[in-house]
Design a protein around this motif. Sequence first.
Motif, PDB file in Angstrom:
ATOM      1  N   UNK A   1      -4.471  16.185 -11.217  1.00  0.00           N
ATOM      2  CA  UNK A   1      -4.845  17.362 -11.068  1.00  0.00           C
ATOM      3  C   UNK A   1      -4.012  17.841  -9.961  1.00  0.00           C
ATOM      4  N   UNK A   2      -2.977  17.516  -9.793  1.00  0.00           N
ATOM      5  CA  UNK A   2      -1.838  18.010  -8.506  1.00  0.00           C
ATOM      6  C   UNK A   2      -2.633  17.738  -7.219  1.00  0.00           C
ATOM      7  N   UNK A   3      -3.197  16.610  -7.230  1.00  0.00           N
ATOM      8  CA  UNK A   3      -3.621  16.377  -5.733  1.00  0.00           C
ATOM      9  C   UNK A   3      -2.184  15.928  -4.968  1.00  0.00           C
ATOM     10  N   UNK A   4      -2.280  16.333  -3.730  1.00  0.00           N
ATOM     11  CA  UNK A   4      -1.274  16.352  -2.629  1.00  0.00           C
ATOM     12  C   UNK A   4      -1.803  15.414  -1.732  1.00  0.00           C
ATOM     13  N   UNK A   5      -0.813  14.226  -1.551  1.00  0.00           N
ATOM     14  CA  UNK A   5      -1.119  13.451  -0.290  1.00  0.00           C
ATOM     15  C   UNK A   5       0.084  13.928   0.820  1.00  0.00           C
ATOM     16  N   UNK A   6      -0.580  14.134   1.926  1.00  0.00           N
ATOM     17  CA  UNK A   6       0.372  14.723   3.021  1.00  0.00           C
ATOM     18  C   UNK A   6       0.704  13.584   4.043  1.00  0.00           C
ATOM     19  N   UNK A   7       1.723  13.822   4.514  1.00  0.00           N
ATOM     20  CA  UNK A   7       2.342  13.015   5.595  1.00  0.00           C
ATOM     21  C   UNK A   7       1.897  13.578   7.092  1.00  0.00           C
ATOM     22  N   UNK A   8       1.908  12.792   7.969  1.00  0.00           N
ATOM     23  CA  UNK A   8       1.297  13.187   9.299  1.00  0.00           C
ATOM     24  C   UNK A   8       1.868  14.354  10.066  1.00  0.00           C
ATOM     25  N   UNK A   9       3.308  14.724   9.574  1.00  0.00           N
ATOM     26  CA  UNK A   9       3.799  15.791  10.261  1.00  0.00           C
ATOM     27  C   UNK A   9       4.850  15.494  11.102  1.00  0.00           C
ATOM     28  N   UNK A  10       5.576  16.581  11.230  1.00  0.00           N
ATOM     29  CA  UNK A  10       6.768  16.356  12.315  1.00  0.00           C
ATOM     30  C   UNK A  10       6.683  17.754  13.177  1.00  0.00           C
ATOM     31  N   UNK A  11       6.562  17.740  14.305  1.00  0.00           N
ATOM     32  CA  UNK A  11       6.349  18.692  15.402  1.00  0.00           C
ATOM     33  C   UNK A  11       7.843  19.204  15.696  1.00  0.00           C
ATOM     34  N   UNK A  12       8.287  20.191  15.415  1.00  0.00           N
ATOM     35  CA  UNK A  12       9.566  20.965  15.643  1.00  0.00           C
ATOM     36  C   UNK A  12       9.514  21.946  16.869  1.00  0.00           C
TER      37      UNK A  12
ATOM     38  N   UNK B   1       0.799  -1.244   0.168  1.00  0.00           N
ATOM     39  CA  UNK B   1       0.026   0.162   0.032  1.00  0.00           C
ATOM     40  C   UNK B   1       0.947   1.236   0.051  1.00  0.00           C
ATOM     41  N   UNK B   2       0.252   2.425  -0.467  1.00  0.00           N
ATOM     42  CA  UNK B   2       1.065   3.723  -0.457  1.00  0.00           C
ATOM     43  C   UNK B   2       0.947   4.190   0.790  1.00  0.00           C
ATOM     44  N   UNK B   3       2.255   4.760   1.175  1.00  0.00           N
ATOM     45  CA  UNK B   3       2.696   5.286   2.693  1.00  0.00           C
ATOM     46  C   UNK B   3       3.618   6.511   2.557  1.00  0.00           C
ATOM     47  N   UNK B   4       3.202   7.552   3.462  1.00  0.00           N
ATOM     48  CA  UNK B   4       4.342   8.586   3.456  1.00  0.00           C
ATOM     49  C   UNK B   4       4.697   8.593   4.956  1.00  0.00           C
ATOM     50  N   UNK B   5       5.757   8.502   5.476  1.00  0.00           N
ATOM     51  CA  UNK B   5       6.082   8.639   6.820  1.00  0.00           C
ATOM     52  C   UNK B   5       6.996   9.732   7.037  1.00  0.00           C
ATOM     53  N   UNK B   6       6.754  10.464   8.142  1.00  0.00           N
ATOM     54  CA  UNK B   6       7.679  11.689   8.582  1.00  0.00           C
ATOM     55  C   UNK B   6       8.171  11.121   9.889  1.00  0.00           C
ATOM     56  N   UNK B   7       9.737  11.330  10.073  1.00  0.00           N
ATOM     57  CA  UNK B   7      10.393  11.025  11.284  1.00  0.00           C
ATOM     58  C   UNK B   7       9.648  11.444  12.429  1.00  0.00           C
ATOM     59  N   UNK B   8       9.574  10.707  13.486  1.00  0.00           N
ATOM     60  CA  UNK B   8       9.328  10.971  14.966  1.00  0.00           C
ATOM     61  C   UNK B   8       8.158  12.005  14.985  1.00  0.00           C
ATOM     62  N   UNK B   9       7.079  12.055  15.510  1.00  0.00           N
ATOM     63  CA  UNK B   9       6.085  13.001  15.566  1.00  0.00           C
ATOM     64  C   UNK B   9       6.487  14.498  16.289  1.00  0.00           C
ATOM     65  N   UNK B  10       7.729  14.086  17.184  1.00  0.00           N
ATOM     66  CA  UNK B  10       8.010  15.528  17.821  1.00  0.00           C
ATOM     67  C   UNK B  10       9.667  15.479  17.638  1.00  0.00           C
ATOM     68  N   UNK B  11      10.245  16.607  17.534  1.00  0.00           N
ATOM     69  CA  UNK B  11      11.682  16.782  17.294  1.00  0.00           C
ATOM     70  C   UNK B  11      12.155  18.204  18.049  1.00  0.00           C
ATOM     71  N   UNK B  12      13.029  18.174  19.177  1.00  0.00           N
ATOM     72  CA  UNK B  12      13.430  19.235  19.919  1.00  0.00           C
ATOM     73  C   UNK B  12      14.611  19.428  19.716  1.00  0.00           C
ATOM     74  N   UNK B  13      15.246  20.708  19.298  1.00  0.00           N
ATOM     75  CA  UNK B  13      16.729  21.007  19.027  1.00  0.00           C
ATOM     76  C   UNK B  13      16.987  22.162  19.644  1.00  0.00           C
ATOM     77  N   UNK B  14      18.286  22.635  20.105  1.00  0.00           N
ATOM     78  CA  UNK B  14      18.686  23.887  20.559  1.00  0.00           C
ATOM     79  C   UNK B  14      18.596  24.866  19.412  1.00  0.00           C
ATOM     80  N   UNK B  15      18.353  26.176  20.073  1.00  0.00           N
ATOM     81  CA  UNK B  15      18.419  27.215  19.059  1.00  0.00           C
ATOM     82  C   UNK B  15      20.059  27.107  18.402  1.00  0.00           C
TER      83      UNK B  15
END
Lengths: 113, 112
Positions: B97-108, B1-15
């Motif tokens: 029609x240029x439909x976009x399929x989205x990943x679930x996102x990464x919260x930075x 099946x088709x799948x889009x995966x984005x790494x880890x739901x949350x990512x914390x980094x230093x300024x």
Amino acid sequence: NAGVTQTPKFRILKIGQSMTLQCAQDMNHNYMYWYRQDPGMGLKLIYYSVGAGITDKGEVPNGYNVSRSTTEDFPLRLELAAPSQTSVYFCASSYEGINYGYTFGSGTRLTVV
Amino acid sequence: SQKIEQNSEALNIQEGKTATLTCNYTNYSPAYLQWYRQDPGRGPVFLLLIRENEKEKRKERLKVTFDTTLKQSLFHITASQPADSATYLCALATGSARQLTFGSGTQLTVLP
């Protein structure tokens, strides 16, 4: 420019009620889209349109209907609302060329109780 | 099946550090890939587009790479700032029609 305008911003519906989510754009975009976004999930395509008078189903069209009588407007109709339709709904538009991203509206948060 | 995966739901980094977000996909052959930023309570905002025949695209502090062999895109934010804190979505163009399929996102989250 207003961009993509969605109304209303919030709505609570009772099960079985119907409503229309409005979407209007003033950028003369031919392509328009409706997505829903559930918590922690990606955006799911409901319906799309490539121009006035032309609409087609996306990934999750059941329970929804659309029309596109003008280039500017692309309303989404919910008939017989169900709790599974509780979500945030986003309308988007774009130019036809592949060099352009989507312009999204600010969303409608719908709760069905 | 088709799948889009984005790494880890949350990512914390230093300024000041570089944030790297990953988008992997399977069973797609996208003509191009897009990245969006989404702030709480708002619609996504388009950031960058990269075509299948492009290896890298830059815009100010943003850089996107696209490897169609690995089926992966990397999104980098250099010299990150707390104002960069948001959810970042990758999206593939999957239809005529240029439909976009989205990943679930990464919260930075960029920590001061």
